[in-house]
Design a protein around this motif. Sequence first.
Motif, short mmCIF file in Angstrom:
data_model
loop_
_atom_site.label_atom_id
_atom_site.label_comp_id
_atom_site.label_asym_id
_atom_site.label_seq_id
_atom_site.Cartn_x
_atom_site.Cartn_y
_atom_site.Cartn_z
N ARG A 174 -1.26 -3.26 15.84
CA ARG A 174 -2.08 -2.41 14.99
C ARG A 174 -1.53 -0.98 15.00
O ARG A 174 -1.16 -0.45 16.05
CB ARG A 174 -3.52 -2.40 15.50
CG ARG A 174 -4.48 -1.61 14.59
CD ARG A 174 -5.93 -1.73 15.04
NE ARG A 174 -6.23 -0.92 16.21
CZ ARG A 174 -6.42 -1.42 17.43
NH1 ARG A 174 -6.35 -2.71 17.63
NH2 ARG A 174 -6.68 -0.61 18.44
N VAL A 175 -1.48 -0.36 13.81
CA VAL A 175 -1.24 1.07 13.67
C VAL A 175 -2.52 1.67 13.12
O VAL A 175 -3.05 1.20 12.12
CB VAL A 175 -0.06 1.37 12.71
CG1 VAL A 175 0.07 2.87 12.48
CG2 VAL A 175 1.24 0.80 13.25
N ALA A 214 -0.91 2.96 3.04
CA ALA A 214 -0.54 1.64 3.54
C ALA A 214 0.70 1.12 2.81
O ALA A 214 0.86 1.32 1.61
CB ALA A 214 -1.71 0.67 3.33
N ILE A 215 1.56 0.46 3.57
CA ILE A 215 2.77 -0.12 2.97
C ILE A 215 3.16 -1.35 3.76
O ILE A 215 2.95 -1.42 4.98
CB ILE A 215 3.92 0.91 2.95
CG1 ILE A 215 5.11 0.36 2.15
CG2 ILE A 215 4.34 1.31 4.36
CD1 ILE A 215 6.19 1.39 1.89
N ILE A 238 1.94 2.22 8.12
CA ILE A 238 1.42 3.41 7.43
C ILE A 238 2.58 4.37 7.24
O ILE A 238 3.34 4.63 8.17
CB ILE A 238 0.30 4.08 8.25
CG1 ILE A 238 -0.89 3.11 8.41
CG2 ILE A 238 -0.16 5.37 7.59
CD1 ILE A 238 -2.02 3.67 9.26
N THR A 239 2.70 4.88 6.01
CA THR A 239 3.82 5.76 5.70
C THR A 239 3.33 7.13 5.25
O THR A 239 2.31 7.26 4.57
CB THR A 239 4.72 5.14 4.61
OG1 THR A 239 5.86 5.99 4.40
CG2 THR A 239 3.98 4.98 3.29
N ASP A 240 4.08 8.16 5.63
CA ASP A 240 3.93 9.50 5.09
C ASP A 240 5.15 9.76 4.21
O ASP A 240 5.94 8.85 3.95
CB ASP A 240 3.84 10.53 6.21
CG ASP A 240 2.59 10.35 7.06
OD1 ASP A 240 1.66 9.67 6.60
OD2 ASP A 240 2.56 10.87 8.20
N LYS A 241 5.30 10.98 3.78
CA LYS A 241 6.42 11.30 2.89
C LYS A 241 7.76 10.98 3.53
O LYS A 241 8.61 10.32 2.92
CB LYS A 241 6.36 12.78 2.52
CG LYS A 241 7.44 13.24 1.57
CD LYS A 241 7.24 14.69 1.19
CE LYS A 241 8.31 15.17 0.21
NZ LYS A 241 8.10 16.57 -0.21
N GLY A 268 -1.98 -10.33 7.69
CA GLY A 268 -1.99 -8.87 7.71
C GLY A 268 -3.23 -8.32 7.05
O GLY A 268 -3.83 -8.96 6.17
N ARG A 269 -3.61 -7.12 7.47
CA ARG A 269 -4.79 -6.51 6.89
C ARG A 269 -4.64 -4.99 6.87
O ARG A 269 -4.26 -4.37 7.86
CB ARG A 269 -6.03 -6.87 7.72
CG ARG A 269 -7.33 -6.37 7.08
CD ARG A 269 -8.54 -6.58 7.98
NE ARG A 269 -8.57 -5.60 9.05
CZ ARG A 269 -8.43 -5.89 10.33
NH1 ARG A 269 -8.25 -7.14 10.70
NH2 ARG A 269 -8.46 -4.95 11.25
N PHE A 270 -4.91 -4.41 5.70
CA PHE A 270 -5.09 -2.96 5.58
C PHE A 270 -6.59 -2.73 5.44
O PHE A 270 -7.21 -3.22 4.51
CB PHE A 270 -4.37 -2.41 4.35
CG PHE A 270 -2.88 -2.61 4.37
CD1 PHE A 270 -2.10 -2.11 5.40
CD2 PHE A 270 -2.24 -3.28 3.33
CE1 PHE A 270 -0.73 -2.29 5.42
CE2 PHE A 270 -0.87 -3.45 3.33
CZ PHE A 270 -0.11 -2.97 4.37
#
Length: 603
Positions: A214-215, A234-235, A271-274, A290-292
């Motif tokens: 998990r993140v 989310a990605i 999870i992504t940022d720029k 998987g789950r967001f």
Amino acid sequence: MQNENSRNTIIFFVCAALIMGIYYFLVMRPQAETRAQAERAAAAQRQADPIDMAATSDMAATSDSAPGAFVTDRAQALASAVRVPIETATVKGSLSLRGARIDDLYLTNYRETLAKDSPPVELFRPQGMEHAYFAQFGWSGPNVAGGVPGPNTVWNLTQGTTLTPTTPIELIWDNGNGLRFTRLISIDDQYLFTIKDTVANLSGQPITIAPYGRVERQGVPADLGKQMILHEGAIGTFGQDGKFSTEQVKYKDWAKKKQVEKTSTGGWMGITDKYWLAALIPTQNEAISGRFAVRDVQGIPVHEAAMLGASQTIQPGRQIEETQRLFAGVKRNEVLASYEESLNLPRFVYAIDWGMFWFLTRPLFMVVDFFYGLLGNFGLAILALTVVVKLVLFPLANKSYESMSKMRMLQPKMEELKKKHGKDPQKQQQEMMALYQREKINPLAGCLPMLVQIPVFYALYKVLFVTIEMRHAPFFGWIKDLSARDPSTIWNLFGAIPWDPASLPLLGGLLGGPLHLGVLPLVYGLTMWLQMAMSPPSQDPMQRQIFQLMPIVFTFIMAPFAAGLLIYWAWNNVLSIIQQYVIMHKFKAENPIDTFFARFKKA
């Protein structure tokens, strides 16, 4: 046909219609179709796959962390549990023995700002602080006597003192009922953590458990998720039988959907940022759910990207092994590509948001990166890219400039037709079209180079905006960051006056914002004005005035854009002016450059 429907009006509306059509068919409609397909797929999965839904619901039960009361002192938050230091050439921080949580991580090769004393970029933040952000791995087994390790399990450190690329650490936890977990955590010299669990069943009964990762991000910082052109949130890449697709859910959409479920064999998610990414990576032949999800905890939206592996039964006296990985670092193209190859990860380089025009954006980046390897400066690489683009478009631009030069030479004849048929607009238009045909001129030719340039312009804008390679990349002189706007401003004479115009009462917001004009925007505006001055003038006085104002308007429009983009566009204008000047000389057409120097000589 009315007088205002002149040649330039036709060109203007045809170009506008083409641009809008291209944008609709290549951007808006595919995005709408993608969203609709994702919603239909999610609905079908919820109806047809109740077993996997139950599994992911079980995974949700493993997350019992809560934001609680925030502390601003990082040392105080870190002191809440025993920690193991993490230190490599690229990252520094620690992990908590409570939950074996990786929650304290800095990216040491990158700074928050260009200031010399700027701290390194923070990726993970420990529980207890505002906007806590961390990764965690554990096991799900609701019916296991003695339980399984979860978010608050306190592990025992049995090997190693500091996690480095050469010194992994070993953790052990025993549930007191015959189930023993041994966890080996290692890290490479970049950004990849490897978590290898060995679970031994020392009891007399078979045990069934499933691994999870998990993140979690507790609240979204105010500066994230605000850009329309950029994906943050989310990605993940999911698929079956070697066919994978990438799923992206922006923070605002994530909050609306609350939960998105996916099933996959292999892939990755996070999870992504720029510029930064935290991604869970399962073994690539393992089936996962998987789950967001977003849930409200004490008024804080907790965003979670989680995956649950397949259930495994451990017979008495036997043991199993499970390996999971975590990427926690920088989205550099070559780094992601190396992991994509070494771990056989599908579409890992698409963690970088290349956009809908990825088929242009990625090759464009490759060209810029290639020239950077030769020239050692991304600004020079952009200049070299501009030359390549101009060479590719040279034949088309040549035809366009030839038509424009001929049209400029025909201005006296067009004025005669206007006077002769001033009371009959339809006849006037017919005679003009006949004149174009006799002289073999395409009145729309001037629009074609611009239309071709638009995708290149957008792709370079995307490259400058999303690639970490461009972040804090200097050019020369005052340009210290090609991905940021020109820092100079006309309002303090480009730094000659030691004051910040943004600090001025009342007007500071305008002078430091919409009216902020640096050297590069002014150079761009000047080259745009000269290029338009070399084009055939409009027959309509109103249109002529509008076109004369366009360089001024676009100077302010382009001023906030990245310095690298303005360097590209201004240099592109200079090359176009040179090409157009040569062709105009060839056809002996009047041009403003020769006119200016002729006046200068007379003076």
